[in-house]
Design a protein around this motif. Structure first.
Motif, PDB file in Angstrom:
ATOM      1  N   PRO A   1       0.794  -1.233   0.000  1.00 27.26           N
ATOM      2  CA  PRO A   1       0.000   0.000   0.000  1.00 27.26           C
ATOM      3  C   PRO A   1       0.829   1.287   0.000  1.00 27.26           C
ATOM      4  O   PRO A   1       0.365   2.317  -0.475  1.00 27.26           O
ATOM      5  CB  PRO A   1      -0.834  -0.110   1.281  1.00 27.26           C
ATOM      6  CG  PRO A   1      -0.919  -1.570   1.550  1.00 27.26           C
ATOM      7  CD  PRO A   1       0.372  -2.154   1.060  1.00 27.26           C
ATOM      8  N   LEU A   2       2.054   1.248   0.532  1.00 31.52           N
ATOM      9  CA  LEU A   2       2.896   2.449   0.513  1.00 31.52           C
ATOM     10  C   LEU A   2       3.132   2.952  -0.903  1.00 31.52           C
ATOM     11  O   LEU A   2       3.348   4.142  -1.119  1.00 31.52           O
ATOM     12  CB  LEU A   2       4.257   2.160   1.166  1.00 31.52           C
ATOM     13  CG  LEU A   2       4.259   1.963   2.675  1.00 31.52           C
ATOM     14  CD1 LEU A   2       5.626   1.484   3.134  1.00 31.52           C
ATOM     15  CD2 LEU A   2       3.868   3.240   3.378  1.00 31.52           C
ATOM     16  N   PHE A   3       3.114   2.053  -1.873  1.00 38.86           N
ATOM     17  CA  PHE A   3       3.369   2.421  -3.269  1.00 38.86           C
ATOM     18  C   PHE A   3       2.083   2.797  -3.999  1.00 38.86           C
ATOM     19  O   PHE A   3       2.138   3.402  -5.067  1.00 38.86           O
ATOM     20  CB  PHE A   3       4.057   1.278  -4.007  1.00 38.86           C
ATOM     21  CG  PHE A   3       5.309   0.784  -3.322  1.00 38.86           C
ATOM     22  CD1 PHE A   3       6.237   1.665  -2.794  1.00 38.86           C
ATOM     23  CD2 PHE A   3       5.559  -0.564  -3.206  1.00 38.86           C
ATOM     24  CE1 PHE A   3       7.384   1.223  -2.163  1.00 38.86           C
ATOM     25  CE2 PHE A   3       6.707  -1.032  -2.582  1.00 38.86           C
ATOM     26  CZ  PHE A   3       7.619  -0.136  -2.052  1.00 38.86           C
ATOM     27  N   TRP A   4       0.937   2.427  -3.473  1.00 36.88           N
ATOM     28  CA  TRP A   4      -0.332   2.674  -4.152  1.00 36.88           C
ATOM     29  C   TRP A   4      -1.176   3.776  -3.525  1.00 36.88           C
ATOM     30  O   TRP A   4      -1.956   4.424  -4.198  1.00 36.88           O
ATOM     31  CB  TRP A   4      -1.177   1.395  -4.169  1.00 36.88           C
ATOM     32  CG  TRP A   4      -0.707   0.385  -5.152  1.00 36.88           C
ATOM     33  CD1 TRP A   4      -0.111  -0.800  -4.857  1.00 36.88           C
ATOM     34  CD2 TRP A   4      -0.768   0.446  -6.563  1.00 36.88           C
ATOM     35  NE1 TRP A   4       0.202  -1.476  -6.004  1.00 36.88           N
ATOM     36  CE2 TRP A   4      -0.191  -0.733  -7.074  1.00 36.88           C
ATOM     37  CE3 TRP A   4      -1.246   1.392  -7.467  1.00 36.88           C
ATOM     38  CZ2 TRP A   4      -0.089  -0.986  -8.433  1.00 36.88           C
ATOM     39  CZ3 TRP A   4      -1.146   1.127  -8.819  1.00 36.88           C
ATOM     40  CH2 TRP A   4      -0.576  -0.050  -9.292  1.00 36.88           C
ATOM     41  N   ASP A   5      -1.041   3.959  -2.215  1.00 35.03           N
ATOM     42  CA  ASP A   5      -1.993   4.784  -1.484  1.00 35.03           C
ATOM     43  C   ASP A   5      -1.261   5.865  -0.684  1.00 35.03           C
ATOM     44  O   ASP A   5      -0.595   5.567   0.312  1.00 35.03           O
ATOM     45  CB  ASP A   5      -2.797   3.874  -0.550  1.00 35.03           C
ATOM     46  CG  ASP A   5      -3.878   4.592   0.209  1.00 35.03           C
ATOM     47  OD1 ASP A   5      -4.041   5.814   0.040  1.00 35.03           O
ATOM     48  OD2 ASP A   5      -4.572   3.918   0.998  1.00 35.03           O
ATOM     49  N   ALA A   6      -1.405   7.111  -1.100  1.00 40.41           N
ATOM     50  CA  ALA A   6      -0.727   8.224  -0.424  1.00 40.41           C
ATOM     51  C   ALA A   6      -1.219   8.385   1.010  1.00 40.41           C
ATOM     52  O   ALA A   6      -0.438   8.738   1.901  1.00 40.41           O
ATOM     53  CB  ALA A   6      -0.933   9.522  -1.209  1.00 40.41           C
ATOM     54  N   SER A   7      -2.492   8.105   1.277  1.00 41.50           N
ATOM     55  CA  SER A   7      -2.994   8.248   2.651  1.00 41.50           C
ATOM     56  C   SER A   7      -2.403   7.172   3.559  1.00 41.50           C
ATOM     57  O   SER A   7      -2.122   7.427   4.728  1.00 41.50           O
ATOM     58  CB  SER A   7      -4.529   8.214   2.689  1.00 41.50           C
ATOM     59  OG  SER A   7      -5.007   6.962   2.258  1.00 41.50           O
ATOM     60  N   HIS A   8      -2.189   5.992   3.035  1.00 44.58           N
ATOM     61  CA  HIS A   8      -1.539   4.935   3.817  1.00 44.58           C
ATOM     62  C   HIS A   8      -0.092   5.340   4.132  1.00 44.58           C
ATOM     63  O   HIS A   8       0.375   5.159   5.264  1.00 44.58           O
ATOM     64  CB  HIS A   8      -1.557   3.602   3.058  1.00 44.58           C
ATOM     65  CG  HIS A   8      -0.942   2.472   3.810  1.00 44.58           C
ATOM     66  ND1 HIS A   8      -1.623   1.789   4.785  1.00 44.58           N
ATOM     67  CD2 HIS A   8       0.292   1.925   3.754  1.00 44.58           C
ATOM     68  CE1 HIS A   8      -0.830   0.858   5.292  1.00 44.58           C
ATOM     69  NE2 HIS A   8       0.337   0.923   4.675  1.00 44.58           N
ATOM     70  N   ALA A   9       0.595   5.892   3.163  1.00 44.00           N
ATOM     71  CA  ALA A   9       1.968   6.355   3.376  1.00 44.00           C
ATOM     72  C   ALA A   9       1.987   7.500   4.391  1.00 44.00           C
ATOM     73  O   ALA A   9       2.896   7.583   5.233  1.00 44.00           O
ATOM     74  CB  ALA A   9       2.595   6.791   2.057  1.00 44.00           C
ATOM     75  N   ALA A  10       0.977   8.370   4.340  1.00 45.32           N
ATOM     76  CA  ALA A  10       0.897   9.498   5.278  1.00 45.32           C
ATOM     77  C   ALA A  10       0.729   9.006   6.711  1.00 45.32           C
ATOM     78  O   ALA A  10       1.280   9.603   7.645  1.00 45.32           O
ATOM     79  CB  ALA A  10      -0.255  10.423   4.895  1.00 45.32           C
ATOM     80  N   ASP A  11       0.011   7.898   6.897  1.00 50.59           N
ATOM     81  CA  ASP A  11      -0.138   7.312   8.241  1.00 50.59           C
ATOM     82  C   ASP A  11       1.214   6.890   8.814  1.00 50.59           C
ATOM     83  O   ASP A  11       1.390   6.846  10.026  1.00 50.59           O
ATOM     84  CB  ASP A  11      -1.073   6.095   8.205  1.00 50.59           C
ATOM     85  CG  ASP A  11      -2.516   6.468   7.925  1.00 50.59           C
ATOM     86  OD1 ASP A  11      -2.863   7.662   8.076  1.00 50.59           O
ATOM     87  OD2 ASP A  11      -3.294   5.561   7.555  1.00 50.59           O
ATOM     88  N   GLY A  12       2.161   6.595   7.945  1.00 46.33           N
ATOM     89  CA  GLY A  12       3.502   6.225   8.374  1.00 46.33           C
ATOM     90  C   GLY A  12       4.441   7.417   8.461  1.00 46.33           C
ATOM     91  O   GLY A  12       5.638   7.252   8.710  1.00 46.33           O
ATOM     92  N   GLY A  13       3.923   8.641   8.211  1.00 40.04           N
ATOM     93  CA  GLY A  13       4.736   9.839   8.326  1.00 40.04           C
ATOM     94  C   GLY A  13       5.384  10.288   7.022  1.00 40.04           C
ATOM     95  O   GLY A  13       6.224  11.175   7.020  1.00 40.04           O
ATOM     96  N   TYR A  14       4.983   9.688   5.914  1.00 43.31           N
ATOM     97  CA  TYR A  14       5.554  10.047   4.610  1.00 43.31           C
ATOM     98  C   TYR A  14       4.640  11.024   3.881  1.00 43.31           C
ATOM     99  O   TYR A  14       3.435  11.053   4.099  1.00 43.31           O
ATOM    100  CB  TYR A  14       5.749   8.801   3.742  1.00 43.31           C
ATOM    101  CG  TYR A  14       6.672   7.792   4.363  1.00 43.31           C
ATOM    102  CD1 TYR A  14       8.050   7.982   4.348  1.00 43.31           C
ATOM    103  CD2 TYR A  14       6.171   6.654   4.974  1.00 43.31           C
ATOM    104  CE1 TYR A  14       8.902   7.057   4.926  1.00 43.31           C
ATOM    105  CE2 TYR A  14       7.015   5.720   5.557  1.00 43.31           C
ATOM    106  CZ  TYR A  14       8.373   5.934   5.530  1.00 43.31           C
ATOM    107  OH  TYR A  14       9.217   5.020   6.105  1.00 43.31           O
ATOM    108  N   THR A  15       5.217  11.804   2.983  1.00 40.02           N
ATOM    109  CA  THR A  15       4.440  12.703   2.140  1.00 40.02           C
ATOM    110  C   THR A  15       4.351  12.073   0.763  1.00 40.02           C
ATOM    111  O   THR A  15       5.372  11.842   0.113  1.00 40.02           O
ATOM    112  CB  THR A  15       5.137  14.075   2.028  1.00 40.02           C
ATOM    113  OG1 THR A  15       5.288  14.597   3.329  1.00 40.02           O
ATOM    114  CG2 THR A  15       4.307  15.029   1.189  1.00 40.02           C
ATOM    115  N   GLY A  16       3.145  11.777   0.303  1.00 38.03           N
ATOM    116  CA  GLY A  16       2.961  11.140  -0.997  1.00 38.03           C
ATOM    117  C   GLY A  16       3.260   9.645  -0.937  1.00 38.03           C
ATOM    118  O   GLY A  16       3.569   9.100   0.120  1.00 38.03           O
ATOM    119  N   ARG A  17       3.142   9.017  -2.065  1.00 42.46           N
ATOM    120  CA  ARG A  17       3.444   7.580  -2.139  1.00 42.46           C
ATOM    121  C   ARG A  17       4.946   7.389  -2.242  1.00 42.46           C
ATOM    122  O   ARG A  17       5.665   8.256  -2.721  1.00 42.46           O
ATOM    123  CB  ARG A  17       2.756   6.954  -3.346  1.00 42.46           C
ATOM    124  CG  ARG A  17       1.251   6.988  -3.189  1.00 42.46           C
ATOM    125  CD  ARG A  17       0.562   6.257  -4.273  1.00 42.46           C
ATOM    126  NE  ARG A  17       1.193   6.532  -5.551  1.00 42.46           N
ATOM    127  CZ  ARG A  17       0.669   6.213  -6.709  1.00 42.46           C
ATOM    128  NH1 ARG A  17      -0.479   5.628  -6.762  1.00 42.46           N
ATOM    129  NH2 ARG A  17       1.290   6.488  -7.826  1.00 42.46           N
TER     130      ARG A  17
END
Length: 101
Positions: free
Chosen positions: A53-69
Motif C-alpha cells: 500500500p505504501l506504493f499505491w496509497d498516499a494516505s496509507h503512506a501518510a499514516d507512516g509519516g511520509y508525504t505522498g506515495r
C-alpha cells in the motif's frame, strides 16, 4: 590495404567502456537527469507486483509519516542503472569480455 570486414562481429565497437579493474579509484562521471513520474511508478509497481500500500496509497503512506506515495528502491536502482548505461562508461565490458571455464 586491409580487407573490409565481412560480418558484424568483425566490426569493432565505436565505444568501449571501462571494466571495474580499469576504473581509477575515485573516478567521477556525470549522468543525465530523470524525473520519476506517476506513470513510471504505476507501471513499475504493476509490472513488478509491488502491491504494498505504501506504493499505491498516499494516505496509507501518510499514516507512516511520509508525504505522498513511496517509490520502491528497485525502481530507483533500475533508473540509476539505465542512466549509467546511457553514459557508455560500461559499454562493451559485459558478458562478452568474461572468460568462461
Amino acid at each position: 590495404m586491409t580487407a573490409e570486414p565481412t560480418t558484424a562481429t568483425e566490426i569493432p565497437p565505436l565505444v568501449r567502456g571501462l571494466t571495474y579493474e580499469e576504473m581509477p579509484v575515485g573516478q567521477i562521471f556525470r549522468t543525465a537527469r530523470r524525473t520519476v513520474t506517476e506513470t513510471d511508478l504505476v507501471n513499475f509497481v504493476t509490472w513488478g507486483g509491488f502491491n504494498e500500500p505504501l506504493f499505491w496509497d498516499a494516505s496509507h503512506a501518510a499514516d507512516g509519516g511520509y508525504t505522498g506515495r513511496l517509490v520502491p528502491g528497485a525502481l530507483t536502482y533500475c533508473i540509476a542503472e539505465g542512466l549509467v548505461l546511457q553514459t557508455n562508461v560500461l559499454h562493451g565490458t559485459g558478458w562478452r569480455s568474461c572468460t568462461w571455464n
